[in-house]
Design a protein around this motif. Structure first.
Motif, PDB file in Angstrom:
ATOM      1  N   ARG A  44       0.839  -1.208   0.000  1.00  0.00           N
ATOM      2  CA  ARG A  44       0.000   0.000   0.000  1.00  0.00           C
ATOM      3  C   ARG A  44       0.868   1.249   0.000  1.00  0.00           C
ATOM      4  NH1 ARG A  44      -3.528   0.381   5.117  1.00  0.00           N
ATOM      5  NH2 ARG A  44      -4.963  -1.003   3.995  1.00  0.00           N
ATOM      6  N   PHE A  45       1.922   1.229   0.807  1.00  0.00           N
ATOM      7  CA  PHE A  45       2.844   2.357   0.850  1.00  0.00           C
ATOM      8  C   PHE A  45       3.592   2.503  -0.475  1.00  0.00           C
ATOM      9  CE2 PHE A  45       2.151   1.677   5.335  1.00  0.00           C
ATOM     10  CZ  PHE A  45       2.308   2.932   5.918  1.00  0.00           C
ATOM     11  N   LYS A  46       4.019   1.380  -1.014  1.00  0.00           N
ATOM     12  CA  LYS A  46       4.802   1.415  -2.256  1.00  0.00           C
ATOM     13  C   LYS A  46       3.990   1.947  -3.430  1.00  0.00           C
ATOM     14  CE  LYS A  46       7.490  -2.147  -3.087  1.00  0.00           C
ATOM     15  NZ  LYS A  46       7.950  -3.544  -3.220  1.00  0.00           N
ATOM     16  N   ASP A  47       2.735   1.553  -3.511  1.00  0.00           N
ATOM     17  CA  ASP A  47       1.882   2.015  -4.609  1.00  0.00           C
ATOM     18  C   ASP A  47       1.707   3.531  -4.566  1.00  0.00           C
ATOM     19  OD1 ASP A  47       1.596  -0.569  -5.476  1.00  0.00           O
ATOM     20  OD2 ASP A  47      -0.389  -0.881  -4.590  1.00  0.00           O
ATOM     21  N   LYS A  48       1.440   4.051  -3.381  1.00  0.00           N
ATOM     22  CA  LYS A  48       1.278   5.494  -3.229  1.00  0.00           C
ATOM     23  C   LYS A  48       2.587   6.225  -3.517  1.00  0.00           C
ATOM     24  CE  LYS A  48      -2.956   6.487  -1.670  1.00  0.00           C
ATOM     25  NZ  LYS A  48      -3.830   7.546  -2.233  1.00  0.00           N
ATOM     26  N   GLN A  49       3.663   5.700  -2.979  1.00  0.00           N
ATOM     27  CA  GLN A  49       4.965   6.331  -3.159  1.00  0.00           C
ATOM     28  C   GLN A  49       5.342   6.404  -4.633  1.00  0.00           C
ATOM     29  OE1 GLN A  49       8.930   4.361  -2.581  1.00  0.00           O
ATOM     30  NE2 GLN A  49       8.843   5.438  -0.622  1.00  0.00           N
ATOM     31  N   TRP A  74       1.126  11.456   4.729  1.00  0.00           N
ATOM     32  CA  TRP A  74       0.843  10.225   5.465  1.00  0.00           C
ATOM     33  C   TRP A  74       1.598   9.022   4.907  1.00  0.00           C
ATOM     34  CZ3 TRP A  74      -3.139  13.273   3.334  1.00  0.00           C
ATOM     35  CH2 TRP A  74      -3.729  14.160   4.231  1.00  0.00           C
ATOM     36  N   TRP A  75       1.601   8.867   3.583  1.00  0.00           N
ATOM     37  CA  TRP A  75       2.244   7.684   2.990  1.00  0.00           C
ATOM     38  C   TRP A  75       3.677   7.944   2.512  1.00  0.00           C
ATOM     39  CZ3 TRP A  75      -2.563   9.491   1.278  1.00  0.00           C
ATOM     40  CH2 TRP A  75      -2.530  10.400   0.206  1.00  0.00           C
ATOM     41  N   MET A  76       4.026   9.200   2.231  1.00  0.00           N
ATOM     42  CA  MET A  76       5.392   9.477   1.783  1.00  0.00           C
ATOM     43  C   MET A  76       6.371   9.565   2.958  1.00  0.00           C
ATOM     44  SD  MET A  76       5.037   9.422  -1.428  1.00  0.00           S
ATOM     45  CE  MET A  76       6.387  10.189  -2.322  1.00  0.00           C
ATOM     46  N   PHE A  77       5.885  10.084   4.082  1.00  0.00           N
ATOM     47  CA  PHE A  77       6.743  10.255   5.258  1.00  0.00           C
ATOM     48  C   PHE A  77       5.995   9.737   6.487  1.00  0.00           C
ATOM     49  CE2 PHE A  77       7.342  13.905   2.322  1.00  0.00           C
ATOM     50  CZ  PHE A  77       8.550  13.488   1.768  1.00  0.00           C
ATOM     51  N   PRO A  78       5.883   8.426   6.619  1.00  0.00           N
ATOM     52  CA  PRO A  78       5.068   7.834   7.695  1.00  0.00           C
ATOM     53  C   PRO A  78       5.555   8.236   9.083  1.00  0.00           C
ATOM     54  CG  PRO A  78       5.705   6.182   6.061  1.00  0.00           C
ATOM     55  CD  PRO A  78       6.523   7.397   5.773  1.00  0.00           C
ATOM     56  N   ILE A  79       4.599   8.506   9.958  1.00  0.00           N
ATOM     57  CA  ILE A  79       4.893   8.762  11.364  1.00  0.00           C
ATOM     58  C   ILE A  79       4.025   7.834  12.208  1.00  0.00           C
ATOM     59  CG2 ILE A  79       5.703  11.126  11.056  1.00  0.00           C
ATOM     60  CD1 ILE A  79       2.929  12.107  11.893  1.00  0.00           C
ATOM     61  N   ASP A  80       4.044   8.040  13.487  1.00  0.00           N
ATOM     62  CA  ASP A  80       3.358   7.126  14.400  1.00  0.00           C
ATOM     63  C   ASP A  80       1.981   7.607  14.825  1.00  0.00           C
ATOM     64  OD1 ASP A  80       4.769   9.244  15.551  1.00  0.00           O
ATOM     65  OD2 ASP A  80       4.935   8.248  17.487  1.00  0.00           O
ATOM     66  N   ASP A  81       1.657   8.859  14.589  1.00  0.00           N
ATOM     67  CA  ASP A  81       0.402   9.391  15.107  1.00  0.00           C
ATOM     68  C   ASP A  81      -0.292  10.333  14.129  1.00  0.00           C
ATOM     69  OD1 ASP A  81       2.222  11.442  15.237  1.00  0.00           O
ATOM     70  OD2 ASP A  81       1.875  11.936  17.347  1.00  0.00           O
ATOM     71  N   SER A  83      -3.087  11.472  11.114  1.00  0.00           N
ATOM     72  CA  SER A  83      -4.545  11.430  11.084  1.00  0.00           C
ATOM     73  C   SER A  83      -5.100  10.410  10.098  1.00  0.00           C
ATOM     74  CB  SER A  83      -5.097  12.821  10.746  1.00  0.00           C
ATOM     75  OG  SER A  83      -4.595  13.273   9.495  1.00  0.00           O
ATOM     76  N   ARG A  84      -4.222   9.697   9.390  1.00  0.00           N
ATOM     77  CA  ARG A  84      -4.632   8.586   8.512  1.00  0.00           C
ATOM     78  C   ARG A  84      -4.011   7.306   9.085  1.00  0.00           C
ATOM     79  NH1 ARG A  84      -5.901  10.068   3.138  1.00  0.00           N
ATOM     80  NH2 ARG A  84      -6.183   7.833   2.784  1.00  0.00           N
ATOM     81  N   PRO A  85      -4.705   6.670  10.035  1.00  0.00           N
ATOM     82  CA  PRO A  85      -4.130   5.531  10.767  1.00  0.00           C
ATOM     83  C   PRO A  85      -3.614   4.403   9.874  1.00  0.00           C
ATOM     84  CG  PRO A  85      -6.186   6.237  11.769  1.00  0.00           C
ATOM     85  CD  PRO A  85      -6.068   6.983  10.488  1.00  0.00           C
ATOM     86  N   GLU A  86      -4.226   4.227   8.714  1.00  0.00           N
ATOM     87  CA  GLU A  86      -3.798   3.134   7.839  1.00  0.00           C
ATOM     88  C   GLU A  86      -2.384   3.345   7.305  1.00  0.00           C
ATOM     89  OE1 GLU A  86      -6.383   5.823   5.122  1.00  0.00           O
ATOM     90  OE2 GLU A  86      -6.101   5.361   7.246  1.00  0.00           O
ATOM     91  N   GLY A 107      12.994   4.781  -2.421  1.00  0.00           N
ATOM     92  CA  GLY A 107      12.006   5.798  -2.759  1.00  0.00           C
ATOM     93  C   GLY A 107      11.769   6.775  -1.625  1.00  0.00           C
ATOM     94  N   TYR A 108      11.831   6.276  -0.396  1.00  0.00           N
ATOM     95  CA  TYR A 108      11.649   7.127   0.782  1.00  0.00           C
ATOM     96  C   TYR A 108      12.736   8.193   0.854  1.00  0.00           C
ATOM     97  CZ  TYR A 108      11.517   8.328   5.813  1.00  0.00           C
ATOM     98  OH  TYR A 108      11.467   8.982   7.022  1.00  0.00           O
ATOM     99  N   ARG A 109      13.969   7.776   0.728  1.00  0.00           N
ATOM    100  CA  ARG A 109      15.080   8.720   0.794  1.00  0.00           C
ATOM    101  C   ARG A 109      15.025   9.718  -0.373  1.00  0.00           C
ATOM    102  NH1 ARG A 109      19.336   7.974   4.111  1.00  0.00           N
ATOM    103  NH2 ARG A 109      20.717   8.928   2.559  1.00  0.00           N
ATOM    104  N   GLU A 110      14.638   9.242  -1.537  1.00  0.00           N
ATOM    105  CA  GLU A 110      14.514  10.131  -2.685  1.00  0.00           C
ATOM    106  C   GLU A 110      13.372  11.127  -2.479  1.00  0.00           C
ATOM    107  OE1 GLU A 110      15.320  11.413  -6.792  1.00  0.00           O
ATOM    108  OE2 GLU A 110      16.391  10.825  -4.977  1.00  0.00           O
ATOM    109  N   SER A 111      12.305  10.678  -1.861  1.00  0.00           N
ATOM    110  CA  SER A 111      11.169  11.561  -1.588  1.00  0.00           C
ATOM    111  C   SER A 111      11.568  12.687  -0.645  1.00  0.00           C
ATOM    112  CB  SER A 111      10.006  10.760  -0.991  1.00  0.00           C
ATOM    113  OG  SER A 111       9.547   9.776  -1.889  1.00  0.00           O
ATOM    114  N   VAL A 112      12.349  12.354   0.367  1.00  0.00           N
ATOM    115  CA  VAL A 112      12.833  13.383   1.289  1.00  0.00           C
ATOM    116  C   VAL A 112      13.679  14.404   0.530  1.00  0.00           C
ATOM    117  CG1 VAL A 112      14.299  13.871   3.283  1.00  0.00           C
ATOM    118  CG2 VAL A 112      12.773  11.880   3.308  1.00  0.00           C
ATOM    119  N   ARG A 113      14.583  13.911  -0.289  1.00  0.00           N
ATOM    120  CA  ARG A 113      15.456  14.807  -1.061  1.00  0.00           C
ATOM    121  C   ARG A 113      14.644  15.800  -1.882  1.00  0.00           C
ATOM    122  NH1 ARG A 113      17.434  15.661  -6.086  1.00  0.00           N
ATOM    123  NH2 ARG A 113      16.255  13.933  -7.024  1.00  0.00           N
ATOM    124  N   LEU A 114      13.632  15.296  -2.578  1.00  0.00           N
ATOM    125  CA  LEU A 114      12.857  16.153  -3.471  1.00  0.00           C
ATOM    126  C   LEU A 114      11.952  17.122  -2.715  1.00  0.00           C
ATOM    127  CD1 LEU A 114      11.964  13.497  -6.188  1.00  0.00           C
ATOM    128  CD2 LEU A 114      13.446  15.499  -6.476  1.00  0.00           C
TER     129      LEU A 114
END
Length: 223
Positions: A44-49, A74-81, A83-86, A107-114
């Motif tokens: 789910r995370f990969k598809d969105k990313q 929510w999906w590009m930079f996941p955290i623990d709390d 507002s989108r629990p999924e 992809g996560y590291r590249e997303s942060v860079r961009l």
């Protein structure tokens, strides 16, 4: 290039600031020890990313920096709390599940860079980008910056974490004139006090002791 001395100065500056908002919230799962957790859906995370990262690469190629006009935290930079629990990470095991998937991790590291580049900061050199390209620059999205930094802290991405935190300190000193980062009535200055390694992390940065700077504050801030 900003020297390592300047980066060190900014970090030390944060350490000397008022302690009013210096308490760092521990990961939410520390207070949810007995909460039943379902297995993280990595796909789910990969598809969105993949969808957003493809768009961001096109924008970079065309020098069109409008990515902060979208909602994607929510999906590009996941955290623990969030507002989108999924799309929240709910355990150290969730962190491992994502970071051990090579496609997601890269992809996560590249997303942060961009995302940070769109604000005019180069995470590779820890410097402001000059001159700014069309659409680049700080957009006053304190809450998004806070999510990115908290995500990097949770995922123990030391190099990116320290670069983006340095950017935050530079923003506070300049654009914000020393004022706090906020989201409504919520003060987000914990991002200036986070340190790695993070206590409890299963992703070790080096053979050293866990950091004790993060106190186990309970509670929830949905961003």
């Amino acid at each position: 290039m900003v020297s390592s001395y300047y980066c060190s100065f900014l970090i030390l500056l944060a350490a000397k600031m008022t302690e009013q908002h210096a308490t760092v919230r521990a990961p939410k799962w520390d207070s949810d020890k007995f909460h039943a957790r379902s297995k993280l859906n990595v796909d789910r995370f990969k598809d969105k990313q993949k969808k957003y990262l493809s768009k961001w690469h096109d924008n970079e190629q065309n020098k069109k920096w409008t990515l902060h006009g979208d909602h994607f935290d929510w999906w590009m930079f996941p955290i623990d709390d969030g507002s989108r629990p999924e799309y929240n990470v709910k355990s150290e095991e969730d962190i491992i599940a994502l970071t051990t998937d090579q496609d997601w991790y890269e992809g996560y590291r590249e997303s942060v860079r961009l995302a940070i580049k769109a604000w005019g900061w180069d995470t590779a050199t820890n410097t402001r980008i000059k001159p700014l390209e069309n659409g680049m620059g700080w957009t006053n999205w304190d809450v998004r910056l806070a999510k990115i930094i908290r995500s990097l802290w949770l995922f123990s991405e030391k190099d990116l974490f320290e670069s983006v935190q340095t950017f935050a300190l530079d923003l506070q000193k300049n654009e914000k004139g020393g004022q706090s980062f906020t989201y409504g009535h919520i003060v987000l200055d914990e991002i200036l006090y986070m340190r790695l390694p993070r206590k409890g992390s299963k992703r070790r940065l080096a053979p050293q002791e866990d950091d004790e700077n993060s106190s186990p504050v309970r509670g929830k801030v949905c961003l």
